[in-house]
Design a protein around this motif. Structure first.
Motif, PDB file in Angstrom:
ATOM      1  N   GLU A 130      50.587  38.213  24.655  1.00 39.92           N
ATOM      2  CA  GLU A 130      49.364  37.597  24.135  1.00 39.92           C
ATOM      3  C   GLU A 130      48.270  37.476  25.202  1.00 39.92           C
ATOM      4  N   TYR A 131      48.658  37.564  26.485  1.00 31.83           N
ATOM      5  CA  TYR A 131      47.697  37.321  27.564  1.00 31.83           C
ATOM      6  C   TYR A 131      47.347  38.572  28.365  1.00 31.83           C
ATOM      7  N   VAL A 132      47.927  39.704  27.987  1.00 33.31           N
ATOM      8  CA  VAL A 132      47.696  40.937  28.745  1.00 33.31           C
ATOM      9  C   VAL A 132      46.216  41.307  28.758  1.00 33.31           C
ATOM     10  N   LYS A 133      45.566  41.299  27.601  1.00 35.67           N
ATOM     11  CA  LYS A 133      44.155  41.687  27.536  1.00 35.67           C
ATOM     12  C   LYS A 133      43.268  40.732  28.331  1.00 35.67           C
ATOM     13  N   LEU A 134      43.618  39.445  28.318  1.00 36.74           N
ATOM     14  CA  LEU A 134      42.831  38.478  29.088  1.00 36.74           C
ATOM     15  C   LEU A 134      42.908  38.779  30.583  1.00 36.74           C
ATOM     16  N   VAL A 135      44.083  39.163  31.054  1.00 34.97           N
ATOM     17  CA  VAL A 135      44.249  39.493  32.471  1.00 34.97           C
ATOM     18  C   VAL A 135      43.508  40.787  32.797  1.00 34.97           C
ATOM     19  N   GLU A 136      43.707  41.810  32.002  1.00 40.52           N
ATOM     20  CA  GLU A 136      43.117  43.118  32.293  1.00 40.52           C
ATOM     21  C   GLU A 136      41.598  43.132  32.164  1.00 40.52           C
ATOM     22  N   SER A 137      41.030  42.212  31.399  1.00 37.74           N
ATOM     23  CA  SER A 137      39.569  42.165  31.240  1.00 37.74           C
ATOM     24  C   SER A 137      38.907  41.172  32.187  1.00 37.74           C
ATOM     25  N   HIS A 138      39.707  40.497  33.012  1.00 35.23           N
ATOM     26  CA  HIS A 138      39.143  39.501  33.926  1.00 35.23           C
ATOM     27  C   HIS A 138      38.365  40.196  35.046  1.00 35.23           C
ATOM     28  N   PRO A 139      37.243  39.617  35.492  1.00 37.80           N
ATOM     29  CA  PRO A 139      36.442  40.231  36.568  1.00 37.80           C
ATOM     30  C   PRO A 139      37.213  40.490  37.865  1.00 37.80           C
ATOM     31  N   LEU A 140      38.268  39.730  38.114  1.00 41.19           N
ATOM     32  CA  LEU A 140      39.037  39.910  39.347  1.00 41.19           C
ATOM     33  C   LEU A 140      40.215  40.877  39.190  1.00 41.19           C
ATOM     34  N   PHE A 141      40.389  41.417  37.986  1.00 42.69           N
ATOM     35  CA  PHE A 141      41.573  42.253  37.777  1.00 42.69           C
ATOM     36  C   PHE A 141      41.575  43.495  38.665  1.00 42.69           C
ATOM     37  N   GLU A 142      40.425  44.126  38.846  1.00 42.65           N
ATOM     38  CA  GLU A 142      40.386  45.328  39.685  1.00 42.65           C
ATOM     39  C   GLU A 142      40.799  45.011  41.117  1.00 42.65           C
ATOM     40  N   ARG A 143      40.369  43.859  41.624  1.00 42.08           N
ATOM     41  CA  ARG A 143      40.797  43.468  42.974  1.00 42.08           C
ATOM     42  C   ARG A 143      42.289  43.206  43.023  1.00 42.08           C
ATOM     43  N   ALA A 144      42.806  42.573  41.978  1.00 44.84           N
ATOM     44  CA  ALA A 144      44.237  42.297  41.918  1.00 44.84           C
ATOM     45  C   ALA A 144      45.044  43.597  41.879  1.00 44.84           C
ATOM     46  N   GLN A 145      44.588  44.544  41.088  1.00 45.73           N
ATOM     47  CA  GLN A 145      45.289  45.817  40.978  1.00 45.73           C
ATOM     48  C   GLN A 145      45.173  46.622  42.270  1.00 45.73           C
ATOM     49  N   ARG A 146      44.008  46.538  42.916  1.00 44.83           N
ATOM     50  CA  ARG A 146      43.802  47.258  44.172  1.00 44.83           C
ATOM     51  C   ARG A 146      44.754  46.770  45.248  1.00 44.83           C
ATOM     52  N   VAL A 147      44.842  45.436  45.415  1.00 44.47           N
ATOM     53  CA  VAL A 147      45.691  44.918  46.490  1.00 44.47           C
ATOM     54  C   VAL A 147      47.157  45.174  46.176  1.00 44.47           C
ATOM     55  N   TYR A 148      47.529  45.136  44.907  1.00 47.03           N
ATOM     56  CA  TYR A 148      48.912  45.466  44.548  1.00 47.03           C
ATOM     57  C   TYR A 148      49.224  46.913  44.920  1.00 47.03           C
ATOM     58  N   SER A 149      48.296  47.816  44.651  1.00 46.21           N
ATOM     59  CA  SER A 149      48.501  49.226  44.980  1.00 46.21           C
ATOM     60  C   SER A 149      48.654  49.422  46.481  1.00 46.21           C
ATOM     61  N   VAL A 150      47.847  48.719  47.256  1.00 51.97           N
ATOM     62  CA  VAL A 150      47.939  48.814  48.715  1.00 51.97           C
ATOM     63  C   VAL A 150      49.307  48.339  49.198  1.00 51.97           C
ATOM     64  N   LEU A 151      49.767  47.228  48.658  1.00 53.76           N
ATOM     65  CA  LEU A 151      51.061  46.696  49.079  1.00 53.76           C
ATOM     66  C   LEU A 151      52.204  47.613  48.661  1.00 53.76           C
ATOM     67  N   MET A 152      52.090  48.237  47.498  1.00 54.98           N
ATOM     68  CA  MET A 152      53.126  49.161  47.065  1.00 54.98           C
ATOM     69  C   MET A 152      53.126  50.438  47.915  1.00 54.98           C
ATOM     70  N   GLU A 153      51.964  50.841  48.375  1.00 52.71           N
ATOM     71  CA  GLU A 153      51.899  51.974  49.313  1.00 52.71           C
ATOM     72  C   GLU A 153      52.633  51.629  50.602  1.00 52.71           C
ATOM     73  N   GLU A 154      52.535  50.385  51.029  1.00 57.86           N
ATOM     74  CA  GLU A 154      53.259  49.933  52.221  1.00 57.86           C
ATOM     75  C   GLU A 154      54.765  49.984  51.977  1.00 57.86           C
ATOM     76  N   VAL A 155      55.197  49.598  50.783  1.00 58.72           N
ATOM     77  CA  VAL A 155      56.614  49.669  50.426  1.00 58.72           C
ATOM     78  C   VAL A 155      57.084  51.119  50.486  1.00 58.72           C
ATOM     79  N   ASP A 156      56.307  52.025  49.888  1.00 59.57           N
ATOM     80  CA  ASP A 156      56.673  53.443  49.873  1.00 59.57           C
ATOM     81  C   ASP A 156      56.711  54.008  51.280  1.00 59.57           C
ATOM     82  N   SER A 157      55.745  53.614  52.093  1.00 66.67           N
ATOM     83  CA  SER A 157      55.693  54.106  53.466  1.00 66.67           C
ATOM     84  C   SER A 157      56.903  53.645  54.265  1.00 66.67           C
ATOM     85  N   SER A 158      57.290  52.385  54.079  1.00 66.48           N
ATOM     86  CA  SER A 158      58.446  51.853  54.795  1.00 66.48           C
ATOM     87  C   SER A 158      59.736  52.531  54.353  1.00 66.48           C
ATOM     88  N   SER A 159      59.811  52.862  53.064  1.00 63.83           N
ATOM     89  CA  SER A 159      61.021  53.509  52.532  1.00 63.83           C
ATOM     90  C   SER A 159      61.197  54.900  53.087  1.00 63.83           C
TER      91      SER A 159
END
Length: 230
Positions: A199-228
């Motif tokens: 019920e809250y997925v659209k609210l999160v994805e349409s929030h003005p800060l969602f792109e920043r949240a997704q960006r930092v998650y991607s950066v951290l996951m790249e760090e995980v992949d790099s370490s692996s």
């Protein structure tokens, strides 16, 4: 003013320690200090409880600081040079789960939680040389990897004998702990909670800060992949 004070408290080791002692006792977690051997942390709803129970099973004598979920604890870990493992989960799953569990489905908390998510993980990003990042999804699918990582990080022996049997014990303890919880506040996945989260997925994805949240998650996951790959 309320948002300013919230951020000030969550980011200050002194203020947040005071908050824990006065406003929110008793607390399951503990702030890092000079006696801490490992800071196991991450934004809420990132399998912190599962990870904590696992490490208590395999390394019962290890002094772990966990379940604080704030920048304040990260700052203390840096101050005392404590090995730190940060668990990371994608923003949609994390924030929808947090709204269901902590805000009892109050959608007005989406903004608060996504702001907290961005602040927390951008701080982690700014100190990647000091923290070890571990994926929520890898923890759930391959828990042995986290135990190995921690053993290497804090230089402990890890006996892999009977790993599956000991993990079954961990899951049983979690099941017992969840018996008296309502489905929406459970630490474990269940159909009712997943239905509410949608019920809250659209609210999160349409929030003005969602792109920043997704960006930092991607950066951290790249760090995980790099370490692996190293």
């Amino acid at each position: 003013m309320k948002l300013f004070l919230r951020k000030l408290i969550r980011n200050s080791p002194f203020a947040f320690s005071l908050y824990l002692s006065i406003v929110r006792p008793p607390v399951r977690g503990r702030m890092p200090d000079r006696s801490t051997q490992l800071h196991l942390t991450g934004f809420p709803r990132s399998a912190n409880t599962l990870a904590m129970r696992m490490l208590h099973e395999f390394f019962p004598a290890l002094a772990i600081s966990t379940h604080i979920h704030t920048i304040a604890s990260l700052k203390l870990a840096l101050k005392y040079n404590i090995p730190t493992v940060v668990l990371v989960r994608d923003p949609v799953s994390t924030i929808t789960s947090l709204v269901v569990m902590r805000a009892n489905g109050d959608a007005s908390y989406v903004s608060t939680f996504i702001r907290d998510y961005v602040d927390y993980n951008e701080y982690v990003e700014s100190h990647l040389d000091s923290f070890t990042i571990f994926s929520f999804y890898e923890l759930v699918s391959e828990p042995k990897k986290l135990v190995r990582l921690v053993a290497e990080t804090v230089r402990l022996d890890f006996d892999e004998t009977n790993f599956d049997r000991r993990m079954a014990k961990v899951y049983k303890v979690m099941d017992i702990a969840e018996d008296n919880r309502e489905a929406h506040v459970s630490q474990l996945p269940n159909a009712d909670k997943e239905r509410l989260k949608k019920e809250y997925v659209k609210l999160v994805e349409s929030h003005p800060l969602f792109e920043r949240a997704q960006r930092v998650y991607s950066v951290l996951m790249e760090e995980v992949d790099s370490s692996s790959n190293n």
